[in-house]
Motif scaffolding. Structure first.
Motif, PDB file in Angstrom:
ATOM      1  N   ALA A  97       0.930  -1.281   0.211  1.00  0.00           N
ATOM      2  CA  ALA A  97       0.021   0.007   0.034  1.00  0.00           C
ATOM      3  C   ALA A  97       0.849   1.316  -0.114  1.00  0.00           C
ATOM      4  N   ASP A  98       2.203   1.001   0.253  1.00  0.00           N
ATOM      5  CA  ASP A  98       3.011   2.373   0.476  1.00  0.00           C
ATOM      6  C   ASP A  98       3.514   2.876  -0.978  1.00  0.00           C
ATOM      7  N   ARG A  99       3.758   3.915  -1.114  1.00  0.00           N
ATOM      8  CA  ARG A  99       4.187   4.737  -2.280  1.00  0.00           C
ATOM      9  C   ARG A  99       5.807   5.412  -2.106  1.00  0.00           C
ATOM     10  N   VAL A 100       6.546   5.228  -2.935  1.00  0.00           N
ATOM     11  CA  VAL A 100       7.915   5.727  -2.950  1.00  0.00           C
ATOM     12  C   VAL A 100       8.228   6.614  -4.113  1.00  0.00           C
ATOM     13  N   PHE A 101       9.256   7.443  -3.813  1.00  0.00           N
ATOM     14  CA  PHE A 101       9.490   8.470  -4.638  1.00  0.00           C
ATOM     15  C   PHE A 101      11.045   8.472  -5.215  1.00  0.00           C
ATOM     16  N   ASP A 102      11.041   8.095  -6.373  1.00  0.00           N
ATOM     17  CA  ASP A 102      12.750   7.880  -7.145  1.00  0.00           C
ATOM     18  C   ASP A 102      12.990   9.362  -7.910  1.00  0.00           C
ATOM     19  N   ALA A 103      13.934   9.898  -7.027  1.00  0.00           N
ATOM     20  CA  ALA A 103      14.186  11.313  -7.689  1.00  0.00           C
ATOM     21  C   ALA A 103      15.376  11.488  -8.533  1.00  0.00           C
TER      22      ALA A 103
END
Ligand code: SAH
Length: 292
Positions: A97-103
Motif C-alpha cells: 500500500a506504500d508509495r515511494v519517490f525515486d528522484a
C-alpha cells in the motif's frame, strides 16, 4: 512611463527551470552509452549508476573475445544491481500500500527494484523526456504500470502529493541540484517517520577543496559534486535525521577496475574515478535518514 504589474512574473518552463537544467535534460535525452544500454538489456533493469561488491575476476580469463565481452557485461550489471538492492533494503520495511519517490530516476531500474522487493507504488521523476518515456514503456512491458509510474518532471518541484510517501531516494542524482532545494522537496513529500536514502559521490572535506579529478568528473557529466559535509548540513535544515551512514568507496573500486578493462563499454572517465577514490579526494557514500 509604464509601470509593470508587480504580480506578473516571467513564465518559467517546467520541468527545466534554468539553462543549466535544460543542458542536463539534453545530455540525458541524447545519452546512449553501451555501459547503460547493454547492461540493462540483460534483464530489462536499466541502471545509470555504479556497482558495488567483489567482482568475479574469472570473467577476464575467457579466451573467446565475444564471450568475454558478454561475461564482463553481465558481471558489471550484477554489481550495479547489487548497488540498487542495497539502496532498496534501506527503504523498508514497506507494504504494497506504500508509495515511494525515486528522484532523478534515469531509465527506471531503481523504481522497478523497489517495487519488486516490496510490491509498493513508485513514482519516478526525471528531467529527461526520453528517459521518462523509456522507463514507462518498460513498466508497461512488465505489466506493472498500474503501480510504477514515471514522470517527466523536475525533482525540485514535482507537483506530487504532500506527505504521501513512505520512502524516497536519490541514486547518483544529487550532484545536479542544490541540496537545500532538493531536501525541501523530499521533506514535503515524505510522511513523518518516512525514510530518505541517498547514494552519491561526494568530495572529501578532509582532502580540502575539490581535487583535479573531482573537477574532471564534474566537467565530464556537467554536474557539481557536493562536499560530504554539505549533505549533513542540508539534511539538518530539512527535517532529515541521518540514521545510518556507510562509506562505499572501497566497495565500488572493484567495479571500476573491471569496467576499466571492458573495452566495449568504457566511457573514458574510469581512470579519473579510480584516481579520485584512491587519492582520498572523493568518496562513494550512502546516507539513510528519517523524516521527522
Ligand atoms: N537514479 C538513476 C539515474 C541516475 S543518472 C539510476 O540510479 O539509475 C542522473 C539522473 O538525474 C538522470 O535521470 C537525470 O535526468 C536526473 N536529473 C538531473 N537533474 C534533475 C532534475 N532537476 N529533476 C529531475 N531529474 C533530474
Amino acid at each position: 512611463m509604464t509601470v509593470q504589474n508587480p504580480g506578473t512574473t516571467t513564465a518559467v518552463p517546467i520541468p527545466a527551470q534554468s539553462t543549466y537544467q535544460a543542458r542536463i535534460a539534453d545530455y540525458w535525452n541524447r545519452e546512449h552509452n553501451p555501459v547503460n544500454l547493454e547492461l540493462g538489456k540483460i534483464d530489462d533493469l536499466y541502471h545509470h549508476h555504479y556497482g558495488i561488491g567483489d567482482a568475479d575476476w574469472s570473467v577476464l580469463d575467457e579466451t573467446d573475445a565475444e564471450r568475454r565481452r558478454e561475461l564482463v557485461t553481465a558481471e558489471l550489471h550484477r554489481l550495479e544491481h547489487a548497488q540498487a538492492e542495497l539502496l532498496a533494503t534501506h527503504l523498508g520495511p514497506l507494504t504494497p500500500a506504500d508509495r515511494v519517490f525515486d528522484a532523478g530516476c534515469g531509465r527506471g531500474g531503481g523504481s522497478v527494484t523497489a517495487h519488486l522487493r516490496y510490491g509498493c507504488h513508485a513514482d519516478g521523476v526525471t528531467i529527461s523526456a526520453k528517459q521518462a518515456e523509456f522507463a514507462a514503456e518498460q513498466a508497461r512491458a512488465r505489466g506493472i504500470d498500474d503501480k510504477v509510474r514515471y514522470h517527466h518532471r523536475n525533482m525540485l518541484d514535482t507537483g506530487l502529493a504532500t506527505g504521501a510517501y513512505a520512502a524516497s531516494w536519490n541514486n547518483e542524482s544529487t550532484m545536479y541540484v542544490e541540496l537545500d532545494l532538493l531536501f525541501a522537496e523530499h521533506a514535503r513529500l515524505l510522511r513523518r517517520g518516512g525514510r530518505y536514502v541517498v547514494i552519491t559521490g561526494c568530495y572529501n572535506d578532509t582532502y580540502g577543496q575539490a581535487s583535479r579529478e573531482v573537477s574532471l568528473i564534474n566537467a565530464h557529466y556537467i554536474c557539481d559534486i557536493h562536499p560530504r559535509s554539505e549533505y549533513f548540513r542540508a539534511m539538518a535544515r530539512h527535517r532529515l535525521v541521518p540514521a545510518h551512514v556507510e562509506d562505499l568507496t572501497a566497495a565500488t573500486i572493484p567495479y571500476w577496475e573491471l569496467r576499466k578493462q571492458a573495452d566495449h563499454l568504457v566511457t573514458g572517465i574510469e581512470d579519473t574515478f579510480l584516481t579520485a577514490y584512491k587519492n582520498g579526494s572523493f568518496q562513494y557514500l550512502l546516507i539513510v535518514a528519517d523524516r521527522v
